[in-house]
Design an enzyme around this catalytic site. Structure first.
Site, mmCIF file in Angstrom:
data_model
loop_
_atom_site.group_PDB
_atom_site.id
_atom_site.type_symbol
_atom_site.label_atom_id
_atom_site.label_comp_id
_atom_site.label_asym_id
_atom_site.label_seq_id
_atom_site.Cartn_x
_atom_site.Cartn_y
_atom_site.Cartn_z
ATOM 1 N N HIS A 129 0.655 -1.355 -0.002
ATOM 2 C CA HIS A 129 0.118 -0.104 -0.095
ATOM 3 C C HIS A 129 0.803 1.244 0.051
ATOM 4 C CE1 HIS A 129 0.534 1.222 4.204
ATOM 5 N NE2 HIS A 129 0.771 -0.147 4.264
ATOM 6 N N ASP A 143 -0.246 4.537 0.904
ATOM 7 C CA ASP A 143 -0.676 5.539 1.935
ATOM 8 C C ASP A 143 0.147 5.337 3.177
ATOM 9 O OD1 ASP A 143 -2.173 3.349 2.607
ATOM 10 O OD2 ASP A 143 -3.728 4.113 3.744
ATOM 11 N N ASP A 190 6.752 1.192 5.835
ATOM 12 C CA ASP A 190 5.407 0.815 5.902
ATOM 13 C C ASP A 190 4.823 1.689 4.966
ATOM 14 O OD1 ASP A 190 2.963 -0.219 6.380
ATOM 15 O OD2 ASP A 190 2.784 0.895 8.219
ATOM 16 N N GLU A 239 -5.039 1.461 3.103
ATOM 17 C CA GLU A 239 -4.781 0.549 4.052
ATOM 18 C C GLU A 239 -4.900 1.043 5.512
ATOM 19 O OE1 GLU A 239 -2.747 -2.239 6.621
ATOM 20 O OE2 GLU A 239 -2.322 -0.126 6.338
HETATM 21 ZN ZN LIG Z 1 1.414 -1.265 6.304
#
Ligand SMILES: [Zn+2]
Length: 488
Positions: A118, A120, A153, A187
């Site tokens: 993802h 975002d 992340d 997400e």
């Molecule tokens: Zn994540």
């Protein structure tokens, strides 16, 4: 008397023998396969991740609050930066801002797979801006690291996936299975519009994936005692989510003449009871799979309690339950997060409300959580309301299927010998959506993390080393190749 002692000693000897045999039989070897060299321009890849980080694709809350501009700008940057990917793959924008790329396979009868990340990111905690060594959206490269929000992340994975695909396309590679590359935009707030829309789109087309690969865990180095190879923790399941409100009623009135028992007091007792009586848990199911696989790589003394749970299970579970991180693997957790009472310091509340967030272990269900709460609170003055039904825990993916073996093999080809261990994602990921259209959903980023790196998640000074980013790119390239092999 003598014969009693002899019987006792004999029994102890048998017990010790059973423990030793069970412990030794649990031993497992690291996965070792021939290494594969892949040449990459590592600095160029790092430069592109740094650029990606500069787009402030922040998921702050409800979609209405989202500023779509950085998201659109980012998507057009992706299109310009990875032209070959866009030429060779079908490009679709779904759920408004999410991206689905279809890499057609040569064998239409082979079930397709999906690899996802993802783009975002979570906001920077207000007040922590000055603590960042490099600004969170600066996309700076320093000392061999790419710094910024999303490095781990999960923009790092997205860039690694696109770089890997580009490398293979430049070599003229075409996969045997169709490979979907999916990049979600929401997400961090549940993924319903992005991954949810993509999963729905695939379902509507009658697509059934052999497996999907999403974020979840990492290659973990140095965190497990006595394990001298990195641990590829391939998560095979994800906990569910639900939030309940406990509501205690009161008569209200002035605080100068309070009743013997107040709504707040009743509520406090209910919370305390829940904290003292957690959902039953233990080393069973997916949790047992994980500890058994991990234990096999540990030295004898650590392995013994894991291999002899018939005898030492209680002590083991008490030990594991003592730490928040391992307790979350053992059972459904409950966390009181919000409290609400009166609006004024001298007014008694007519309603005192505690909001409690639960993460549901795959062995439990939403219904069982609600039943447990009612049973433990055991007070008709406390109403249990569903604040957010959320979702059940995921299915448990196979540890013997081709997808698991493909991921494990690809990691070992790049990193060398690794311990491969199935795990449980305790948070939520987009896999809750993709898993709906996949036989097996795996959750793993092929990057090495240490305990120190973990602090960057949703925290301060998120970063990824250039070496790690390059290694992840290599693993994804191997996954794309191995996924096409007849057993992949
Ligand atoms: Zn994540």
């Amino acid at each position: 008397m003598k014969s009693a002692i002899r019987i006792l000693l004999g029994a102890v000897a048998v017990l010790v023998l059973v423990i030793v045999v069970r412990t030794l039989s649990m031993s497992s070897d690291a996965l070792e396969v021939p290494r594969v060299e892949i040449d990459l321009d590592e600095d160029a890849i790092a430069g592109r991740l740094a650029e990606a980080i500069r787009f402030e694709t922040v998921s702050p809350g409800p979609p209405a609050l989202r500023d779509p501009e950085p998201f659109r700008a980012f998507l057009s940057w992706v299109e310009q930066t990875y032209p070959l990917v866009h030429r060779k793959m079908k490009r679709e924008e779904l759920g408004d801002l999410s991206l689905l790329l279809t890499w057609p396979g040569t064998d239409p009868s082979a079930p397709p797979v999906l690899v996802t990340a993802h783009y975002d990111v979570v906001p920077v905690n207000s007040g922590s801006e000055a603590d960042w060594t490099h600004p969170p959206f600066g996309g700076e490269i320093a000392d061999g690291w790419v710094w910024g929000r999303g490095a781990l992340d999960d923009k790092g994975a997205m860039i690694a996936i696109l770089e890997a695909a580009t490398t293979l396309l430049e070599e003229g590679f075409q996969p045997r299975r169709t490979i979907y590359l999916a990049f979600g935009h929401d997400e961090e707030i549940g993924g319903r519009d992005g991954a949810g829309a993509i999963a729905e789109h695939l379902r509507a087309q009658g697509v059934r994936l052999a497996w999907s690969l999403d974020e979840g865990s990492f290659l973990i180095d140095g965190a497990y005692p006595g394990v001298d190879v990195p641990v590829a923790s391939i998560n095979v399941a994800e906990k569910g989510y639900t939030t309940l409100d406990l509501v205690a009623k009161g008569a209200g009135g002035h605080s100068s003449i309070p009743p013997r028992e107040t709504a707040v007091g009743v509520l406090a007792r209910a919370i305390l009871r829940l904290e003292e009586n957690p959902m039953p848990g233990g080393v069973s199911g997916v949790t047992a799979q994980m500890f058994e696989a991990l234990g096999g790589h540990m030295p004898f003394l650590y392995r013994a309690p894991l291999a002899n749970r018939w005898l030492l299970g209680g002590a083991l579970e008490a030990l594991l339950g003592g730490s928040g991180a391992s307790n979350a693997i053992l059972r459904t957790t409950m966390a009181p997060t919000m409290l609400e009472g009166s609006v004024k310091e001298n007014v008694l509340p007519t309603e005192a409300i505690a909001t409690i967030n639960f993460r549901i272990h795959p062995r439990d269900s939403f219904e069982e959580v609600v039943a447990h709460v009612k049973h433990v609170v055991d007070d008709e003055r406390v109403e249990v309301r569903v604040r957010r039904a959320g979702n059940e825990a995921s299915e448990i993916a196979s540890t013997t299927a081709g997808g698991y073996r493909t991921i494990a093999r690809s990691v070992a080809e790049v990193f060398g010998p690794v311990a491969v261990v199935p795990g449980l994602t305790v948070g939520g990921t987009d896999s809750r959506h993709y898993g709906q259209v996949a036989d097996d959903a795996y959750r793993f980023n092929p990057m090495v993390v240490t305990l120190e790196d973990v602090e960057g998640f949703h925290g301060t000074n998120e970063r990824i080393s250039i070496e790690n980013l390059a290694q992840a790119t290599r693993v994804y390239a191997r996954i794309f190749r191995n996924a096409g092999s007849p057993e992949g």
